[in-house]
Write a protein that holds these residues in place. Structure first.
Motif, PDB file in Angstrom:
ATOM      1  N   PRO A  52       0.798  -1.228   0.000  1.00 15.20           N
ATOM      2  CA  PRO A  52       0.000   0.000   0.000  1.00 15.20           C
ATOM      3  C   PRO A  52       0.833   1.282   0.000  1.00 15.20           C
ATOM      4  O   PRO A  52       0.365   2.326  -0.422  1.00 15.20           O
ATOM      5  CB  PRO A  52      -0.838  -0.101   1.267  1.00 15.20           C
ATOM      6  N   MET A  53       2.070   1.209   0.482  1.00 13.09           N
ATOM      7  CA  MET A  53       2.977   2.373   0.455  1.00 13.09           C
ATOM      8  C   MET A  53       4.358   1.894   0.034  1.00 13.09           C
ATOM      9  O   MET A  53       4.735   0.757   0.300  1.00 13.09           O
ATOM     10  CB  MET A  53       3.076   3.043   1.828  1.00 13.09           C
ATOM     11  N   ALA A  54       5.085   2.777  -0.603  1.00 13.10           N
ATOM     12  CA  ALA A  54       6.457   2.454  -0.988  1.00 13.10           C
ATOM     13  C   ALA A  54       7.314   2.322   0.272  1.00 13.10           C
ATOM     14  O   ALA A  54       7.104   3.033   1.257  1.00 13.10           O
ATOM     15  CB  ALA A  54       7.014   3.531  -1.902  1.00 13.10           C
ATOM     16  N   THR A  55       8.258   1.427   0.245  1.00 13.66           N
ATOM     17  CA  THR A  55       9.162   1.243   1.374  1.00 13.66           C
ATOM     18  C   THR A  55       9.917   2.536   1.663  1.00 13.66           C
ATOM     19  O   THR A  55      10.435   3.174   0.757  1.00 13.66           O
ATOM     20  CB  THR A  55      10.172   0.118   1.067  1.00 13.66           C
ATOM     21  N   GLY A  56       9.940   2.918   2.922  1.00 16.14           N
ATOM     22  CA  GLY A  56      10.654   4.120   3.331  1.00 16.14           C
ATOM     23  C   GLY A  56       9.954   5.423   3.006  1.00 16.14           C
ATOM     24  O   GLY A  56      10.530   6.495   3.167  1.00 16.14           O
ATOM     25  N   CYS A  57       8.703   5.352   2.570  1.00 20.42           N
ATOM     26  CA  CYS A  57       7.950   6.566   2.222  1.00 20.42           C
ATOM     27  C   CYS A  57       7.696   7.383   3.487  1.00 20.42           C
ATOM     28  O   CYS A  57       7.147   6.886   4.456  1.00 20.42           O
ATOM     29  CB  CYS A  57       6.626   6.187   1.566  1.00 20.42           C
ATOM     30  N   LYS A  58       8.118   8.628   3.477  1.00 22.00           N
ATOM     31  CA  LYS A  58       7.895   9.551   4.598  1.00 22.00           C
ATOM     32  C   LYS A  58       7.085  10.724   4.068  1.00 22.00           C
ATOM     33  O   LYS A  58       7.520  11.437   3.171  1.00 22.00           O
ATOM     34  CB  LYS A  58       9.218  10.056   5.162  1.00 22.00           C
ATOM     35  N   LEU A  59       5.893  10.905   4.602  1.00 24.69           N
ATOM     36  CA  LEU A  59       5.029  12.006   4.178  1.00 24.69           C
ATOM     37  C   LEU A  59       5.239  13.204   5.090  1.00 24.69           C
ATOM     38  O   LEU A  59       5.467  13.054   6.286  1.00 24.69           O
ATOM     39  CB  LEU A  59       3.565  11.572   4.208  1.00 24.69           C
ATOM     40  N   THR A 109       0.168   9.179  -3.149  1.00 23.82           N
ATOM     41  CA  THR A 109       0.212   8.103  -2.159  1.00 23.82           C
ATOM     42  C   THR A 109      -1.156   7.438  -2.035  1.00 23.82           C
ATOM     43  O   THR A 109      -1.252   6.215  -1.923  1.00 23.82           O
ATOM     44  CB  THR A 109       0.690   8.643  -0.793  1.00 23.82           C
ATOM     45  N   ILE A 110      -2.221   8.232  -2.081  1.00 29.48           N
ATOM     46  CA  ILE A 110      -3.579   7.669  -2.045  1.00 29.48           C
ATOM     47  C   ILE A 110      -3.826   6.802  -3.287  1.00 29.48           C
ATOM     48  O   ILE A 110      -4.429   5.740  -3.196  1.00 29.48           O
ATOM     49  CB  ILE A 110      -4.632   8.791  -1.923  1.00 29.48           C
ATOM     50  N   GLN A 111      -3.370   7.246  -4.427  1.00 29.33           N
ATOM     51  CA  GLN A 111      -3.526   6.444  -5.641  1.00 29.33           C
ATOM     52  C   GLN A 111      -2.802   5.105  -5.500  1.00 29.33           C
ATOM     53  O   GLN A 111      -3.286   4.085  -5.986  1.00 29.33           O
ATOM     54  CB  GLN A 111      -3.018   7.203  -6.858  1.00 29.33           C
ATOM     55  N   ARG A 112      -1.663   5.088  -4.846  1.00 31.20           N
ATOM     56  CA  ARG A 112      -0.956   3.826  -4.633  1.00 31.20           C
ATOM     57  C   ARG A 112      -1.798   2.890  -3.752  1.00 31.20           C
ATOM     58  O   ARG A 112      -1.837   1.687  -3.986  1.00 31.20           O
ATOM     59  CB  ARG A 112       0.423   4.060  -4.017  1.00 31.20           C
TER      60      ARG A 112
END
Length: 186
Positions: A54-61, A113-116
């Motif tokens: 659901p999220m890319a690894t290491g993704c920080k928003l 990120t929501i699209q992912r």
């Protein structure tokens, strides 16, 4: 005097409040496949390519990503749809909690990120909760914390899942209210 009573001829429960219920001989499976498909259509993602997380690894928003702002109404509608889907899909709850923090001023990166998340849902339409028939009533809990994972305020997020035997019975995800400081000296 008889202790039996006659059931109505409605049949087995198969849909309840938007939940699909499959009663099988070895257990019960609860899902929201139809709701997920309808949601993908509503947000024009029915034909998207699926992704495995659901999220890319290491993704920080972050609150400020220096990308254009987007429509708050659509963003909030997507968050609400995700929250309803997590009733049977705790597998992407952490991602939903992350993107929901930016509802007041969503930017383009938050929308990507929501699209992912929607692409992940596309690839996992048949996921749900499985409750097997057995007599295993061992209570297990799994807990994790991302220790100062928020780049904006350095607060931690914790999550927990609780199993009774092989069945998931509760889950939790929360951003902490305060920051923990280390007391270790060098």
């Amino acid at each position: 005097m008889t202790s039996e009573f006659e059931m109505s001829m409605l049949g087995e429960l198969s849909f309840f409040l938007g939940l699909q219920v499959s009663q099988l001989e070895n257990g019960i499976f609860i899902s929201q496949t139809k709701y997920a498909k309808d949601m993908l259509k509503r947000f024009q993602m029915a034909e998207c390519n699926a992704v495995s997380t659901p999220m890319a690894t290491g993704c920080k928003l972050s609150k400020v990503d220096d990308t254009p702002t987007i429509d708050q109404t659509m963003y909030r509608s997507m968050i609400g749809s995700f929250l309803y889907l997590t009733a049977t899909r705790p597998d992407f709850m952490q991602a939903v909690c992350m993107v929901s923090r930016f509802q007041s001023a969503p930017e383009r990166f938050h929308f990507i990120t929501i699209q992912r998340i929607l692409k992940y849902i596309k690839g996992t339409l048949d996921f749900g909760l499985w409750y097997p028939r057995n007599d295993n009533f061992t209570l297990l809990a799994y807990i994790d914390v991302d220790w100062a994972g928020c780049v904006d305020d350095r607060k931690s997020t914790n999550g927990a899942t609780f199993f009774l035997g092989d069945s998931l019975v509760a889950w939790h995800n929360k951003k902490q209210d305060c920051i923990s400081l280390s007391t270790a000296k060098e």
